[in-house]
Design an enzyme around this catalytic site. Structure first.
Site, PDB file in Angstrom:
ATOM      1  N   SER A   1       0.948  -1.680  -0.167  1.00 29.81           N
ATOM      2  CA  SER A   1       0.114   0.016  -0.144  1.00 29.81           C
ATOM      3  C   SER A   1       1.175   1.221   0.052  1.00 29.81           C
ATOM      4  O   SER A   1       1.911   1.196   0.880  1.00 29.81           O
ATOM      5  CB  SER A   1      -1.048  -0.234   1.355  1.00 29.81           C
ATOM      6  OG  SER A   1      -0.004   0.722   1.883  1.00 29.81           O
ATOM      7  N   ILE A   2       0.352   2.054   0.152  1.00 29.37           N
ATOM      8  CA  ILE A   2       0.596   3.218  -0.155  1.00 29.37           C
ATOM      9  C   ILE A   2       1.321   3.919   0.865  1.00 29.37           C
ATOM     10  O   ILE A   2       2.329   4.860   1.543  1.00 29.37           O
ATOM     11  CB  ILE A   2      -0.087   4.522  -0.874  1.00 29.37           C
ATOM     12  CG1 ILE A   2       0.673   5.949  -1.288  1.00 29.37           C
ATOM     13  CG2 ILE A   2      -1.591   4.858   0.419  1.00 29.37           C
ATOM     14  CD1 ILE A   2      -0.146   7.285  -1.943  1.00 29.37           C
ATOM     15  N   LYS A   3       0.656   3.459   2.294  1.00 31.55           N
ATOM     16  CA  LYS A   3       0.904   3.720   3.068  1.00 31.55           C
ATOM     17  C   LYS A   3       2.712   3.339   3.824  1.00 31.55           C
ATOM     18  O   LYS A   3       2.909   3.584   4.955  1.00 31.55           O
ATOM     19  CB  LYS A   3      -0.104   3.686   4.018  1.00 31.55           C
ATOM     20  CG  LYS A   3      -1.381   3.699   4.029  1.00 31.55           C
ATOM     21  CD  LYS A   3      -2.022   5.209   4.007  1.00 31.55           C
ATOM     22  CE  LYS A   3      -2.856   5.711   4.503  1.00 31.55           C
ATOM     23  NZ  LYS A   3      -3.422   7.679   5.075  1.00 31.55           N
ATOM     24  N   ASP A   4       3.513   2.782   2.745  1.00 28.18           N
ATOM     25  CA  ASP A   4       4.098   2.332   3.687  1.00 28.18           C
ATOM     26  C   ASP A   4       5.263   3.244   3.345  1.00 28.18           C
ATOM     27  O   ASP A   4       6.094   3.597   3.694  1.00 28.18           O
ATOM     28  CB  ASP A   4       5.249   1.303   2.173  1.00 28.18           C
ATOM     29  CG  ASP A   4       4.689  -0.367   2.913  1.00 28.18           C
ATOM     30  OD1 ASP A   4       3.497  -0.715   3.683  1.00 28.18           O
ATOM     31  OD2 ASP A   4       4.924  -0.727   1.772  1.00 28.18           O
ATOM     32  N   ARG A   5       4.817   4.503   2.000  1.00 27.95           N
ATOM     33  CA  ARG A   5       5.798   5.535   2.504  1.00 27.95           C
ATOM     34  C   ARG A   5       5.868   5.942   4.044  1.00 27.95           C
ATOM     35  O   ARG A   5       7.168   7.165   3.826  1.00 27.95           O
ATOM     36  CB  ARG A   5       5.484   5.928   1.072  1.00 27.95           C
ATOM     37  CG  ARG A   5       5.363   5.720  -0.177  1.00 27.95           C
ATOM     38  CD  ARG A   5       4.829   6.813  -1.467  1.00 27.95           C
ATOM     39  NE  ARG A   5       4.565   5.983  -2.383  1.00 27.95           N
ATOM     40  CZ  ARG A   5       5.383   6.216  -3.871  1.00 27.95           C
ATOM     41  NH1 ARG A   5       6.261   7.014  -3.140  1.00 27.95           N
ATOM     42  NH2 ARG A   5       5.426   5.914  -4.385  1.00 27.95           N
TER      43      ARG A   5
END
Length: 325
Positions: free
Chosen positions: A42-46
């Protein structure tokens, strides 16, 4: 030998892919930013690793401490990768509407998961926000990340996601479309992209049951707008500090049913097994297609992977129970 030292080094530089069959009725070029290609899907890894490293630098998080977060699941995973790398304990609070897959994945990563009721006000002691805040008070050497108001969230997208989109489109992007949850993704990307070319339109996807659209258009926080909805990862019953409404040109609301069916259509027509909010974003593009022209280059952010919704969106029984089929 080509290798990295830790899985967190694989975060970012996700691919951009042209949508074909599913976008044939939409003018211009429709490109999807596949954020589920991050290692935690997911984008939330960033933002996970960035928020933890910022907390370490400021002294809010010390060695052997406990990370605490209220999450719909994906930020929990991004933070879990950071916690594993840096040997922190981790606790997340999650509303009970979230998929079983999200809960089980976090447990598999060694995270303690506390489930809270969905249908309570944010200030209610039982809400997932309040539960997380109270845990921070009780547990020594703990840090409540608070992705909603932690501005490292949007700064991460200003530094990474926005520049990637600009480079991948060679500056030809005319529209960015993204679901709005914490607001970090859309605001951070908008901060960067509008600095490069002010004419780029930023469209936020909201859901029925969320306060964003009315607040953006009127400045009124209307509690009557708040009610339960099934779409995960977008919409809010609070106004997070990460949302900069001045940078968002338009909010479009999408019904749960349309989001769910578009998610499944994306898998069948493009081979992209994406998450619930990805379908919402694409359904929003369909609703706004009259505003697009043949020369436009539209980037749609697809935040997470469909593996987290197998028991819901991709399950016929669940879809029928919701009257989506």
């Amino acid at each position: 030998m080509k290798y990295v030292n830790h899985i967190t080094e694989l975060i970012g530089n996700t691919p951009l892919i042209k949508l074909n069959k599913i976008a044939k009725e939409i003018p211009g070029t429709i490109l999807a930013k596949l954020e589920f290609c991050n290692p935690g899907h997911s984008i939330k890894d960033r933002i996970g690793i960035q928020m933890i490293e910022d907390a370490e630098k400021s002294g809010k998080l010390k060695q052997g401490g406990t990370i605490i977060e209220s999450t719909s699941g994906n930020t929990g995973m991004g933070l879990a990768l950071a916690a594993i790398k840096k040997d922190y304990k981790m606790i997340v609070t999650m509303p009970d509407k979230m998929s079983v897959e999200k809960i089980d994945i976090l447990k598999a990563m060694g995270v303690e998961v506390i489930i809270t009721p969905t249908n309570v006000a944010p200030e209610d002691p039982q809400s997932y926000y309040s539960t997380a805040k109270n845990l921070e008070k009780k547990i020594k050497n703990s840090f409540y990340v608070n992705q909603y108001d932690n501005l490292a969230n949007r700064i991460t997208h200003y530094k990474t996601t926005g520049p990637e989109i600009w480079e991948q489109t060679e500056g030809k992007i005319t529209h960015l479309i993204a679901g709005v949850g914490t607001g970090g993704t859309i605001t951070g990307c908008a901060m960067f992209l509008k600095k490069q070319k002010e004419s780029i339109k930023i469209w936020g996807i909201d859901t029925y049951g969320s306060v964003y659209k009315k607040f953006h258009e009127t400045g009124i926080f209307d509690k009557n707008e708040i009610y339960s909805y099934t779409t995960e990862g977008i919409g809010e019953d609070i106004i997070p500090k990460n949302v900069d409404f001045k940078l968002i040109d338009h909010f479009e609301k999408v019904h749960d049913k349309d989001a769910a069916n578009m998610t499944r259509k994306l898998a069948k027509e493009e081979g992209i097994l994406a998450g619930n909010s990805c379908g919402a974003a694409l359904a929003g593009v369909y609703q706004l297609k009259e505003k697009l022209s043949k020369n436009d280059v539209t980037v749609v952010i697809l935040p997470d992977h469909g593996s987290r919704y197998i028991g819901k969106i991709y399950n016929d029984k669940w879809m029928r129970q919701q009257k989506f089929l």
